[in-house]
Structures are given as structure tokens and as C-alpha cells.
Design a protein around this motif. Structure first.
Motif, mmCIF file in Angstrom:
data_model
loop_
_atom_site.group_PDB
_atom_site.id
_atom_site.type_symbol
_atom_site.label_atom_id
_atom_site.label_comp_id
_atom_site.label_asym_id
_atom_site.label_seq_id
_atom_site.Cartn_x
_atom_site.Cartn_y
_atom_site.Cartn_z
ATOM 1 N N TYR A 1 -1.229 -2.769 13.594
ATOM 2 C CA TYR A 1 -1.301 -3.372 14.926
ATOM 3 C C TYR A 1 0.036 -4.054 15.191
ATOM 4 O O TYR A 1 0.462 -4.920 14.419
ATOM 5 C CB TYR A 1 -2.447 -4.388 14.983
ATOM 6 C CG TYR A 1 -2.484 -5.185 16.245
ATOM 7 C CD1 TYR A 1 -3.022 -4.644 17.408
ATOM 8 C CD2 TYR A 1 -1.985 -6.478 16.277
ATOM 9 C CE1 TYR A 1 -3.044 -5.385 18.580
ATOM 10 C CE2 TYR A 1 -2.014 -7.215 17.444
ATOM 11 C CZ TYR A 1 -2.544 -6.657 18.587
ATOM 12 O OH TYR A 1 -2.563 -7.386 19.752
ATOM 13 N N HIS B 1 -1.251 -4.910 9.097
ATOM 14 C CA HIS B 1 -1.834 -3.717 8.475
ATOM 15 C C HIS B 1 -3.356 -3.786 8.600
ATOM 16 O O HIS B 1 -4.080 -4.054 7.645
ATOM 17 C CB HIS B 1 -1.392 -3.596 7.019
ATOM 18 C CG HIS B 1 -1.614 -2.223 6.466
ATOM 19 N ND1 HIS B 1 -1.257 -1.886 5.199
ATOM 20 C CD2 HIS B 1 -2.152 -1.102 7.021
ATOM 21 C CE1 HIS B 1 -1.575 -0.618 4.979
ATOM 22 N NE2 HIS B 1 -2.125 -0.119 6.077
ATOM 23 N N GLU B 2 -3.804 -3.511 9.800
ATOM 24 C CA GLU B 2 -5.212 -3.667 10.186
ATOM 25 C C GLU B 2 -6.159 -2.757 9.415
ATOM 26 O O GLU B 2 -7.225 -3.185 8.972
ATOM 27 C CB GLU B 2 -5.341 -3.413 11.693
ATOM 28 C CG GLU B 2 -6.700 -3.650 12.255
ATOM 29 C CD GLU B 2 -6.704 -3.517 13.769
ATOM 30 O OE1 GLU B 2 -7.450 -4.285 14.389
ATOM 31 O OE2 GLU B 2 -5.978 -2.663 14.315
ATOM 32 N N SER B 3 -5.792 -1.501 9.242
ATOM 33 C CA SER B 3 -6.669 -0.539 8.554
ATOM 34 C C SER B 3 -6.300 -0.384 7.086
ATOM 35 O O SER B 3 -6.608 0.629 6.469
ATOM 36 C CB SER B 3 -6.587 0.826 9.252
ATOM 37 O OG SER B 3 -7.073 0.734 10.565
ATOM 38 N N GLY B 4 -5.645 -1.395 6.559
ATOM 39 C CA GLY B 4 -5.226 -1.347 5.154
ATOM 40 C C GLY B 4 -5.506 -2.675 4.482
ATOM 41 O O GLY B 4 -6.621 -3.187 4.528
ATOM 42 N N CYS B 5 -4.471 -3.262 3.924
ATOM 43 C CA CYS B 5 -4.617 -4.459 3.091
ATOM 44 C C CYS B 5 -4.705 -5.760 3.875
ATOM 45 O O CYS B 5 -4.962 -6.812 3.296
ATOM 46 C CB CYS B 5 -3.463 -4.534 2.105
ATOM 47 S SG CYS B 5 -1.852 -4.703 2.904
ATOM 48 N N GLY B 6 -4.470 -5.708 5.194
ATOM 49 C CA GLY B 6 -4.554 -6.928 5.994
ATOM 50 C C GLY B 6 -3.310 -7.793 5.936
ATOM 51 O O GLY B 6 -3.343 -8.951 6.339
ATOM 52 N N ARG C 1 2.340 4.695 5.190
ATOM 53 C CA ARG C 1 1.127 4.938 5.965
ATOM 54 C C ARG C 1 1.500 5.347 7.393
ATOM 55 O O ARG C 1 2.594 5.072 7.873
ATOM 56 C CB ARG C 1 0.267 3.662 6.045
ATOM 57 C CG ARG C 1 -0.194 3.123 4.705
ATOM 58 C CD ARG C 1 -1.276 4.041 4.138
ATOM 59 N NE ARG C 1 -1.973 3.442 3.023
ATOM 60 C CZ ARG C 1 -1.710 3.708 1.756
ATOM 61 N NH1 ARG C 1 -0.758 4.536 1.428
ATOM 62 N NH2 ARG C 1 -2.406 3.136 0.796
ATOM 63 N N CYS D 1 0.795 -1.236 0.000
ATOM 64 C CA CYS D 1 0.000 0.000 0.000
ATOM 65 C C CYS D 1 0.823 1.279 0.000
ATOM 66 O O CYS D 1 0.279 2.357 -0.211
ATOM 67 C CB CYS D 1 -0.924 0.025 1.215
ATOM 68 S SG CYS D 1 -2.030 -1.381 1.324
ATOM 69 N N ARG E 1 -0.668 4.341 12.972
ATOM 70 C CA ARG E 1 -1.974 4.014 13.558
ATOM 71 C C ARG E 1 -2.799 3.063 12.698
ATOM 72 O O ARG E 1 -3.783 2.506 13.168
ATOM 73 C CB ARG E 1 -2.752 5.289 13.852
ATOM 74 C CG ARG E 1 -2.101 6.082 14.998
ATOM 75 C CD ARG E 1 -2.758 7.398 15.191
ATOM 76 N NE ARG E 1 -2.394 8.249 14.050
ATOM 77 C CZ ARG E 1 -2.618 9.543 13.992
ATOM 78 N NH1 ARG E 1 -3.235 10.147 14.969
ATOM 79 N NH2 ARG E 1 -2.260 10.235 12.946
ATOM 80 N N GLU E 2 -2.398 2.845 11.434
ATOM 81 C CA GLU E 2 -3.084 1.866 10.584
ATOM 82 C C GLU E 2 -2.659 0.434 10.909
ATOM 83 O O GLU E 2 -3.259 -0.508 10.433
ATOM 84 C CB GLU E 2 -2.795 2.137 9.102
ATOM 85 C CG GLU E 2 -3.499 3.317 8.538
ATOM 86 C CD GLU E 2 -3.421 3.368 7.018
ATOM 87 O OE1 GLU E 2 -3.108 2.337 6.379
ATOM 88 O OE2 GLU E 2 -3.677 4.447 6.469
#
Length: 90
Positions: A17, A57-62, A11, A8, A14-15
Motif C-alpha cells: 500500500y 507491506h499489507e499482504s505480507g509481513c506488515g 514481491r 520477505c 500489489r502486495e
């Protein structure tokens, strides 16, 4: 702190974990001695300097990402997909 996801791009931290030391990728064999499992599960180093950490990458692509960073300066030195790290060890 900014982390560059290999998929991605750059970033905000905070995105992601934070999971812990990337040594977690080196699980003991299922039939390993109880003391080996105890050490793997409960004992962690707290180094000042360069570490390799596992982040999600919790708030992104996983993706699971191994982040090489300096714990003193918070400088991110590099990132790579955890799946690539595991494949390289095989």
C-alpha cells in the motif's frame, strides 16, 4: 513493478500500500507553528526522477518500507525498513 521487502524478498507491487513521500517520517514538533503543520499535511512535490516513498507491506509481513525509486522509469533503486531510517536519524 516489483518491490523487494527487506524481510520477505522480492514481491509484486500489489502486495504493498503506497502511503506517500517518505518525508512523512519527518513530522513537525507538536508545538510547531500552524503554517508548518499546514505545509506538512497538504503540500506535496510531484518530482520526475528519484524519490523516496513510504510503502506498507499489507499482504505480507506488515512492515513499513522506504522505497527509493525512479518515477520516470519505475525502476526500484533500493528498499529499507522505515524503522531503520527513523533510528538512523535519531
Amino acid at each position: 513493478m516489483r518491490i523487494t521487502c527487506p524481510l520477505c524478498g522480492e514481491r509484486d507491487r500489489r502486495e504493498f500500500y503506497y502511503q506517500g513521500d517518505a518525508v512523512m517520517l519527518n513530522r513537525p514538533e507538536p508545538d510547531a507553528d500552524a503554517s508548518v503543520w499546514d505545509d506538512y499535511l497538504h503540500n506535496r512535490d510531484n518530482p520526475a526522477g528519484t524519490t523516496r516513498d513510504l510503502w506498507y507491506h499489507e499482504s505480507g509481513c506488515g512492515s513499513w518500507i522506504v522505497v527509493t525509486r525512479n518515477t520516470v522509469t519505475h525502476e526500484v533503486l533500493g528498499t529499507e525498513l522505515a524503522s531503520d531510517v527513523k533510528e538512523a536519524k535519531a
